[in-house]
Design a protein around this motif. Structure first.
Motif, PDB file in Angstrom:
ATOM      1  N   HIS A   1       2.264  -0.625   9.734  1.00  0.00           N
ATOM      2  CA  HIS A   1       1.688   0.226   8.679  1.00  0.00           C
ATOM      3  C   HIS A   1       2.655   0.586   7.628  1.00  0.00           C
ATOM      4  O   HIS A   1       2.423   1.644   6.937  1.00  0.00           O
ATOM      5  N   LEU A   2       3.687  -0.413   7.313  1.00  0.00           N
ATOM      6  CA  LEU A   2       4.579  -0.066   6.174  1.00  0.00           C
ATOM      7  C   LEU A   2       4.399  -1.425   5.348  1.00  0.00           C
ATOM      8  O   LEU A   2       4.418  -2.515   5.707  1.00  0.00           O
ATOM      9  N   ILE A   3       4.424  -1.221   4.093  1.00  0.00           N
ATOM     10  CA  ILE A   3       4.489  -2.527   3.147  1.00  0.00           C
ATOM     11  C   ILE A   3       5.560  -2.085   1.721  1.00  0.00           C
ATOM     12  O   ILE A   3       5.855  -0.978   1.470  1.00  0.00           O
ATOM     13  N   GLU A   4       6.047  -3.310   1.592  1.00  0.00           N
ATOM     14  CA  GLU A   4       6.940  -3.344   0.654  1.00  0.00           C
ATOM     15  C   GLU A   4       6.520  -3.385  -0.868  1.00  0.00           C
ATOM     16  O   GLU A   4       5.308  -4.269  -0.859  1.00  0.00           O
ATOM     17  N   ALA A   5       6.749  -2.981  -1.814  1.00  0.00           N
ATOM     18  CA  ALA A   5       6.094  -3.340  -3.525  1.00  0.00           C
ATOM     19  C   ALA A   5       5.710  -4.723  -3.604  1.00  0.00           C
ATOM     20  O   ALA A   5       5.042  -5.167  -4.112  1.00  0.00           O
ATOM     21  N   LYS A   6       6.993  -5.620  -3.331  1.00  0.00           N
ATOM     22  CA  LYS A   6       6.819  -6.819  -3.501  1.00  0.00           C
ATOM     23  C   LYS A   6       5.550  -7.547  -2.711  1.00  0.00           C
ATOM     24  O   LYS A   6       4.931  -8.398  -3.197  1.00  0.00           O
TER      25      LYS A   6
ATOM     26  N   ILE B   1       1.532   2.451   4.262  1.00  0.00           N
ATOM     27  CA  ILE B   1       2.357   3.267   3.591  1.00  0.00           C
ATOM     28  C   ILE B   1       3.305   2.385   2.735  1.00  0.00           C
ATOM     29  O   ILE B   1       4.064   1.344   3.244  1.00  0.00           O
ATOM     30  N   LEU B   2       3.109   2.788   1.270  1.00  0.00           N
ATOM     31  CA  LEU B   2       4.076   1.931   0.334  1.00  0.00           C
ATOM     32  C   LEU B   2       5.399   2.531   0.576  1.00  0.00           C
ATOM     33  O   LEU B   2       5.647   3.681  -0.040  1.00  0.00           O
ATOM     34  N   ASN B   3       6.329   1.702   1.159  1.00  0.00           N
ATOM     35  CA  ASN B   3       7.614   2.281   1.376  1.00  0.00           C
ATOM     36  C   ASN B   3       8.353   2.452   0.075  1.00  0.00           C
ATOM     37  O   ASN B   3       8.403   1.370  -0.903  1.00  0.00           O
ATOM     38  N   GLY B   4       8.918   3.657  -0.178  1.00  0.00           N
ATOM     39  CA  GLY B   4       9.520   3.923  -1.669  1.00  0.00           C
ATOM     40  C   GLY B   4       8.533   4.500  -2.479  1.00  0.00           C
ATOM     41  O   GLY B   4       9.055   4.973  -3.650  1.00  0.00           O
TER      42      GLY B   4
END
Length: 313
Positions: free
Chosen positions: A37-42, A140-143
Motif C-alpha cells: 500500500h505504498l507507491i513511489e512517484a516514478k 500512499i504516495l511515499n514522500g
C-alpha cells in the motif's frame, strides 16, 4: 478510444516528456514487511494513464488550489468526518463515505493513490479509514507532493471533476484497525489484557505543556508511552518513510512483539493513523488499533484517567 482514455494518454505523454523519465521506474524496493500500500512517484508516473486510477490530494482546499498533482481530486478532513459529536475528528460512517465517494466520481474498481504534504500523516488517515471498511485498493504516495515535485511531476491549479458513480464499501468489515473509547476502557481496566498504549503526539502535548485546539484539557491517557509519529518519517528531508532499520531503532524503546495488542492515539486520530500504517504495513505488527477519538475525545470526559507532568490526576 474513449475521451477519458485519450485524456489520460495525453497526460501520460506530457508527464514523461516533462519529467525526462525514459526507463521503466522501479517499484518500491525495501525490506519492509509489506509495501503493498505504498507507491513511489516514478511508479505513479508509469501507471498514470490507467483509466482506473484516482489520485487524491488530502489537503485543505486552499493548498489544493495553490497547486496539486495534475488530475487529482481534493478530499479534506471534514469530508470524511462525523460532525454530530461534541468534539471533532470522528470518522464518518459507511453510508456517508459511500455517498461522498460516489458524488466525486470514485468507483469500486478504482485504485486510490492518496498524498499530502505533511509526511503522509493525513494520507494515512484515509488509508486507515478505507482499510477499516475493508476497501483495500488504496496506496500512499511515499514522500507525498514533495516526491512528485522532485521528479518534475506536473502540477495544476485547476480542480478536476468526474461523473458521479455508485460507490459501495464491502458489506462486512473487519474493524481490525480501529478501536473506540468504550473498547479501550475495557482493555485498560481488564488486568488480564496486556496492551501497549502509544501516544504519537509531540512531547509537549504528551507532557501536558501544550494543549491543542479542540482538547478539553492538557495531558495524556494514563499509562501511555510516548513515541512521536514524526520519528518514522524524514520530515525535514524528503518526507518519505524511514528505512526498516531506522524504524526498528525508533521503536526499540517500546518493548513490544509483533503479536502484542498495541493501541495508538494522537489528537484526533490522524498522526496515529500514520503510526498504524508504519507498525502494521512496514513493520509487520499484527494487532495494532488506532483510537479514533484520541485525546480530543478522551479529554472531554472528566471521569477518564489521565496524566499530566507525571502526576496521575
Amino acid at each position: 478510444m474513449s475521451s477519458k482514455i485519450s485524456i489520460y494518454t495525453v497526460l501520460y505523454i506530457l508527464l514523461i516528456s516533462c519529467n525526462g523519465v525514459k526507463e521503466k521506474p522501479n517499484l518500491v524496493l525495501s525490506n519492509y514487511a509489506s509495501s503493498e500500500h505504498l507507491i513511489e512517484a516514478k511508479e505513479l508516473v508509469r501507471i498514470f494513464k490507467d483509466e482506473n486510477i484516482k489520485i487524491v490530494d488530502f489537503r485543505n482546499p486552499k493548498n489544493y488550489k495553490n497547486g496539486h498533482i495534475y488530475g487529482s481530486l481534493n478530499i479534506w478532513r471534514t469530508d470524511v468526518s462525523d460532525s454530530s459529536y461534541p468534539y471533532e475528528g470522528m470518522r464518518s460512517d459507511k453510508e456517508n463515505i459511500e455517498l461522498f465517494f460516489g458524488k466525486i466520481g470514485i468507483s469500486n474498481d478504482d485504485l486510490i493513490v492518496v498524498y499530502d504534504d505533511k509526511g503522509s500523516s493525513d494520507a494515512a488517515r484515509l488509508w486507515c479509514l478505507l482499510t477499516y471498511y475493508d476497501f483495500k485498493s488504496v496506496k500512499i504516495l511515499n514522500g507525498g507532493l514533495k516526491s512528485w515535485e522532485s521528479i518534475g511531476g506536473k502540477l495544476s491549479t485547476k480542480p478536476i471533476s468526474y461523473p458521479p458513480t455508485q460507490f459501495y464499501l464491502p458489506e462486512k468489515r473487519s474493524e481490525k484497525l480501529w478501536i473506540d473509547k468504550d473498547e479501550l476502557i475495557g482493555l485498560i481496566t481488564n488486568e488480564s489484557k496486556n496492551i501497549i498504549l502509544i501516544d504519537t503526539r509531540s512531547s509537549e502535548e504528551y507532557s501536558g505543556s501544550l494543549i491543542k485546539k479542540g482538547a478539553s484539557k492538557a495531558g495524556r491517557i494514563a499509562t501511555s508511552i510516548h513515541t512521536d509519529w514524526a520519528e518514522a518519517v524524514d520530515l525535514e528531508g524528503n518526507k518519505k518513510f524511514k528505512s526498516i532499520e531506522e524504524l526498528q531503532k525508533v521503536y526499540k524503546g517500546v518493548e513490544m512483539s509483533a503479536k502484542d495488542t498495541v493501541v495508538v492515539y494522537c489528537h484526533t486520530g490522524y498522526r496515529s493513523s500514520l503510526t498504524t500504517f508504519v507498525l502494521t504495513e512496514l513493520m509487520g505488527f499484527e494487532n495494532v488499533r488506532n483510537y479514533d477519538g484520541s485525546w480530543v475525545e478522551w479529554s472531554y470526559f472528566d471521569e477518564l484517567p489521565y496524566e499530566k507532568d507525571s502526576i496521575i490526576l
